[in-house]
Design an enzyme around this catalytic site. Structure first.
Site, mmCIF file in Angstrom:
data_model
loop_
_atom_site.group_PDB
_atom_site.id
_atom_site.type_symbol
_atom_site.label_atom_id
_atom_site.label_comp_id
_atom_site.label_asym_id
_atom_site.label_seq_id
_atom_site.Cartn_x
_atom_site.Cartn_y
_atom_site.Cartn_z
ATOM 1 N N ASP A 177 0.851 -1.197 0.000
ATOM 2 C CA ASP A 177 0.000 0.000 0.000
ATOM 3 C C ASP A 177 0.889 1.250 0.000
ATOM 4 O O ASP A 177 1.583 1.524 0.977
ATOM 5 C CB ASP A 177 -0.867 -0.030 1.269
ATOM 6 C CG ASP A 177 -1.987 0.998 1.216
ATOM 7 O OD1 ASP A 177 -1.940 1.905 0.364
ATOM 8 O OD2 ASP A 177 -2.912 0.886 2.039
ATOM 9 N N ASP A 178 0.862 1.990 -1.101
ATOM 10 C CA ASP A 178 1.642 3.233 -1.244
ATOM 11 C C ASP A 178 3.145 2.988 -1.394
ATOM 12 O O ASP A 178 3.939 3.904 -1.161
ATOM 13 C CB ASP A 178 1.424 4.203 -0.060
ATOM 14 C CG ASP A 178 -0.001 4.738 0.027
ATOM 15 O OD1 ASP A 178 -0.795 4.489 -0.896
ATOM 16 O OD2 ASP A 178 -0.294 5.416 1.022
ATOM 17 N N CYS A 210 -6.155 4.293 -3.250
ATOM 18 C CA CYS A 210 -6.453 2.935 -2.783
ATOM 19 C C CYS A 210 -7.708 2.298 -3.358
ATOM 20 O O CYS A 210 -7.661 1.243 -3.985
ATOM 21 C CB CYS A 210 -6.621 2.940 -1.259
ATOM 22 S SG CYS A 210 -5.111 3.235 -0.356
ATOM 23 N N ARG A 242 -7.792 -0.898 -5.997
ATOM 24 C CA ARG A 242 -8.156 -2.259 -5.555
ATOM 25 C C ARG A 242 -9.335 -2.808 -6.352
ATOM 26 O O ARG A 242 -9.390 -4.003 -6.672
ATOM 27 C CB ARG A 242 -8.475 -2.238 -4.058
ATOM 28 C CG ARG A 242 -7.214 -2.133 -3.228
ATOM 29 C CD ARG A 242 -7.408 -1.374 -1.928
ATOM 30 N NE ARG A 242 -6.115 -0.820 -1.557
ATOM 31 C CZ ARG A 242 -5.201 -1.475 -0.833
ATOM 32 N NH1 ARG A 242 -5.476 -2.678 -0.351
ATOM 33 N NH2 ARG A 242 -4.033 -0.931 -0.580
ATOM 34 N N LYS A 246 -5.714 -5.372 4.096
ATOM 35 C CA LYS A 246 -6.545 -4.174 3.942
ATOM 36 C C LYS A 246 -7.512 -4.332 2.778
ATOM 37 O O LYS A 246 -7.092 -4.561 1.652
ATOM 38 C CB LYS A 246 -5.637 -2.972 3.708
ATOM 39 C CG LYS A 246 -6.380 -1.720 3.251
ATOM 40 C CD LYS A 246 -5.432 -0.568 3.060
ATOM 41 C CE LYS A 246 -6.093 0.570 2.300
ATOM 42 N NZ LYS A 246 -5.194 1.717 2.155
ATOM 43 N N HIS A 285 -10.794 -2.174 1.855
ATOM 44 C CA HIS A 285 -11.036 -0.817 1.317
ATOM 45 C C HIS A 285 -11.930 -0.795 0.076
ATOM 46 O O HIS A 285 -11.812 0.091 -0.783
ATOM 47 C CB HIS A 285 -9.711 -0.088 1.047
ATOM 48 C CG HIS A 285 -9.825 1.383 1.372
ATOM 49 N ND1 HIS A 285 -8.780 2.267 1.256
ATOM 50 C CD2 HIS A 285 -10.903 2.108 1.823
ATOM 51 C CE1 HIS A 285 -9.189 3.466 1.620
ATOM 52 N NE2 HIS A 285 -10.469 3.399 1.961
ATOM 53 N N SER A 299 -8.115 2.006 5.360
ATOM 54 C CA SER A 299 -6.737 2.464 5.623
ATOM 55 C C SER A 299 -6.462 2.617 7.116
ATOM 56 O O SER A 299 -7.359 2.934 7.902
ATOM 57 C CB SER A 299 -6.479 3.800 4.929
ATOM 58 O OG SER A 299 -6.553 3.639 3.536
ATOM 59 N N HIS A 332 1.545 2.354 3.941
ATOM 60 C CA HIS A 332 0.642 3.487 4.161
ATOM 61 C C HIS A 332 0.933 4.079 5.541
ATOM 62 O O HIS A 332 1.201 3.331 6.483
ATOM 63 C CB HIS A 332 -0.802 2.972 4.082
ATOM 64 C CG HIS A 332 -1.845 4.034 3.948
ATOM 65 N ND1 HIS A 332 -2.174 4.886 4.974
ATOM 66 C CD2 HIS A 332 -2.649 4.375 2.899
ATOM 67 C CE1 HIS A 332 -3.142 5.703 4.560
ATOM 68 N NE2 HIS A 332 -3.443 5.418 3.301
ATOM 69 N N ASP A 377 -0.404 -0.742 -4.690
ATOM 70 C CA ASP A 377 -1.700 -0.203 -5.155
ATOM 71 C C ASP A 377 -1.591 1.147 -5.828
ATOM 72 O O ASP A 377 -2.487 1.556 -6.557
ATOM 73 C CB ASP A 377 -2.713 -0.158 -4.003
ATOM 74 C CG ASP A 377 -2.369 0.887 -2.954
ATOM 75 O OD1 ASP A 377 -1.179 1.247 -2.819
ATOM 76 O OD2 ASP A 377 -3.290 1.352 -2.254
ATOM 77 N N ASN A 378 -0.519 1.877 -5.545
ATOM 78 C CA ASN A 378 -0.278 3.174 -6.193
ATOM 79 C C ASN A 378 1.109 3.654 -5.767
ATOM 80 O O ASN A 378 1.794 2.998 -4.980
ATOM 81 C CB ASN A 378 -1.357 4.216 -5.867
ATOM 82 C CG ASN A 378 -1.709 4.346 -4.401
ATOM 83 O OD1 ASN A 378 -2.833 4.063 -3.991
ATOM 84 N ND2 ASN A 378 -0.744 4.750 -3.585
ATOM 85 N N LYS A 420 1.660 9.273 -5.488
ATOM 86 C CA LYS A 420 0.270 8.892 -5.181
ATOM 87 C C LYS A 420 -0.718 10.027 -5.452
ATOM 88 O O LYS A 420 -0.448 11.175 -5.102
ATOM 89 C CB LYS A 420 0.200 8.518 -3.698
ATOM 90 C CG LYS A 420 -1.196 8.258 -3.159
ATOM 91 C CD LYS A 420 -1.149 7.792 -1.710
ATOM 92 C CE LYS A 420 -2.553 7.614 -1.137
ATOM 93 N NZ LYS A 420 -2.547 7.025 0.212
#
Lengths: 459, 459
Positions: B37-38, B77, B81, B134, B136, B159, B226, B278-279, B299
């Site tokens: 994540d991130d 996010c 996803r 996670k 989301h 998150s 994240h 995810d990004n 991001k």
């Protein structure tokens, strides 16, 4: 990786099958330095470039040691090369100047004969020595490689843009046709630069073959990817990255050829090979210049992008495969390392800034130095100690912007903040004070040499 | 590399010794998606980070395939996803909104039940399915993983900064205590986040062990890196990069544990494992956010740093080791790939944007797609076709700056200019015209779904 597996496999099956060269020359391993010109920190696959394909260098790293915090002695050609070949900051040899930062065709100066080059040192232990490629430490006869410890020389005496046929600046300056030298003789004028990487590589392989039964030092300072860019027919138009990628991919090929030759001759386990660059990417050349990856700025600056470069060490059976090190190290350390490997004491009549990397290479130590000095010409712009870098002055582009003094100095934590985004000087006065003491010690012991780069005849 | 060598060695000596699982389940390989994540493009060793140490992911790349031009479906996010789990641009599922770009604790919406998630599709072929981490994609009960095709779920529903105990924004919004779920039950409130990566990993390993004799799909969307950042005692304070590095190094450890489990159970040659993010990095979090390496911005943006991410595929004996590919690919392609591997036809009642990567993975093809769409919320900001990226709109930071329209559009050659430095639109009207046609075709066939991210109760 596959060849490594195969080597392992064979050595398991045939434990008695070792190369005779290993035992007879183990006390004086060969030294090979592959030195790209203006290749940036981000320009190899193994350093994260998305569209420059460097399978040979990636494999060299997978079989050897990749450095992530490796520095040059200056962010432009001439002083950087002086640092590598003398093991000393270029201010100590006089290969610096605040205005004319490199040697130009009208220059009369060169690396003083009083300096002990890496080639001169290794010759004292019987090494065969060759410089194949770009010299740029003085092209008056007494400064050429064959007068600086190299048995043989083939290449351009300076940068490939110092050609009146190719660049207006060179024509306006009245430069002679770009010479290709063998020894001290001009064998071609304005050579076809598309052939240079291939010819350097062939010369290097021949030198290795000719000297396979004695210790040798091969110094291969490539002409590229300095602009103007040229690649051979086999590479031109092939890289997704365009011409810059073509040129780097040909250097990758060249490296693969050198390593394959060493393997074929059974010399790989007795040869220390190091690949690096003389400074960061020439960003003002736009897409003909490279990339410093996540590092700030490029060639000519004392930001990380100017002075931190890709660096890969390879020495099968001595360096464990696949090691990544964040140890601080510099090109000057290659000097001290090579001397140590050859059993030569460092000269005791002068300061040598390099330190021996052998404990790092052998996995016996994780760190060998904790301070790096960043000079621009004669002026100390920045100092790194451990993870901290303190800037007295910054200057953001190649000879075009004005210097920006920082008082108090700017401070960055390079291991947290490799892109130098956040000045945290205000939070760490203790760190500033500690580095200032380091600077005072350095300055107290420093005896700058007269500049060898003055060129009054040209001005 | 060493374990690969050893596997090779053993299989050479014992050709009859193959795992029974390979032959009995070769038609339905396991699928494992590890989703950070991130995590930024530049944040792994193998993508060039100097001080984040990721030996397990580096080795995963050395044994598998590293992608250098791999994209997510959105740069935040929730829609990212949705794209991964449906194989569709999030505008098709309604998981987009121009203002509230992700699901927040007060949100009522979620991934529509009419969407066919990757888990739902694989279940039709008897796969055991787990989501660990996670989610989301909606936390009202009907949107939770166990109602979207997953047999089991353990993790945070959104998150980790959506915690009134940890962030003022969350407290001001009146968010409930951050819940940790098992299935649809809250088993802890405000769990100790230092334990999450370890616990997710343990859950994942248990799931693999429990299902070693049947095909399974493990979706492991990590909570980190994240912000706010948390690492376990074993990692906190250990990375030279600081806490961000600690957290990424723990994800690297986790990946190593997953791969080791697959190897230990003899499942490695029958499991397709994919690691990605995810990004891009959350740059406005400064040193608590990561690095996009040489890519621009991060991001939340449609610059490359927002949507191009690290991506490594691993499948011993199917993917050749050490391959680096610059093929264009996206998270949506993982959907199409997994369905193809399981022998499931893509649904014929809707558009699926993903394409099957299998020919690329097997080395039968070098390219599988040539167009990538960059949406920000409901608006198409940019389009890539081949090496060219055309921007209609750019917006340089995370929800803070104003969008900048480009008319005519801006154009970058991403393979020459990965850092998006030089707009060359004026030189290439033909390329602009060609991409405009691509956009027209796309828009003509597009039926945006109603936004599921409207949250009137909160406003």
């Amino acid at each position: 990786m596959r060849p490594f597996s195969i080597v392992l496999f064979i050595s398991l099956l045939l434990p008695g099958c070792t190369s005779p060269s290993v035992s007879s020359r183990g006390d004086r391993p060969n030294v090979v330095i592959l030195f790209a010109d203006d290749l940036g920190y981000g320009d190899l696959g193994v350093y994260g470039h998305p569209t420059i394909r460097t399978p040979n260098l990636d494999r060299m790293a997978a079989e050897g040691m990749k450095f992530t915090q490796f520095y040059v002695g200056a962010s432009v050609c001439t002083p950087s090369r002086a640092a590598l070949l003398t093991g000393r900051l270029p201010i100590r040899s006089g290969m610096v100047n605040d205005r004319f930062r490199v040697i130009f065709p009208p220059s009369e100066g060169g690396l003083p004969e009083s300096e002990i080059t890496l080639a001169e040192a290794l010759k004292t232990k019987g090494y065969a020595t060759a410089c194949i490629g770009k010299w740029h430490l003085g092209h008056q006869p007494r400064f050429l490689p064959t007068n600086q410890g190299f048995d043989q020389y083939f290449g351009l005496p300076y940068s490939n843009d110092m050609s009146p046929a190719l660049t207006p600046g060179s024509a306006n300056r009245g430069d002679p046709p770009l010479p290709l030298l063998r020894g001290t003789e001009i064998i071609e004028e304005e050579p076809d630069q598309r052939t240079l990487t291939r010819r350097y590589t062939e010369e290097a392989i021949q030198f290795i073959r000719d000297n396979k039964d004695r210790p040798f030092f091969l110094y291969l300072p490539h002409t590229f990817p300095h602009v103007p860019l040229f690649a051979s027919d086999a590479f031109e138009g092939k890289s997704p990255r365009g011409l810059y990628g073509d040129v780097v991919e040909e250097l990758d090929w060249s490296t693969g050829q050198i390593l394959a030759t060493l393997r074929d001759l059974g010399l790989d386990e007795n040869t220390f090979v190091f690949f690096t660059s003389d400074n960061g990417p020439w960003l003002t050349e736009k897409l003909e210049g490279g990339s410093a990856g996540l590092l700030k700025d490029g060639k000519g600056t004392t930001w990380e992008g100017g002075m931190r470069v890709p660096a890969i060490a390879w020495w099968p059976d001595t360096i464990a495969p696949g090691k990544v090190t964040d140890a601080l190290a510099t090109t000057m350390d290659l000097y001290a390392t090579a001397l140590a490997l050859a059993g030569i004491a460092l000269p005791d009549d002068r300061v040598v800034d390099g330190v021996d990397l052998t404990p790092l290479l052998r996995g016996e130590s994780e760190q060998v130095r904790d301070v790096v000095f960043y000079y621009r010409g004669t002026r100390l712009f920045a100092v790194r100690k451990g993870p901290w870098k303190m800037h007295f002055i910054t200057q953001s582009a190649y000879v075009r912007d004005e210097p920006v003094p920082h008082d108090p100095p700017a401070l960055y934590h390079l291991e947290h903040d490799p892109s130098e985004r956040f000045n945290v000087a205000a939070d760490h006065p203790d760190v500033i004070a500690d580095i200032m003491q380091e600077v005072e010690r350095h300055r107290a012991a420093l005896k700058p040499a007269p500049s060898q780069l003055e060129i009054p005849a040209w001005e």
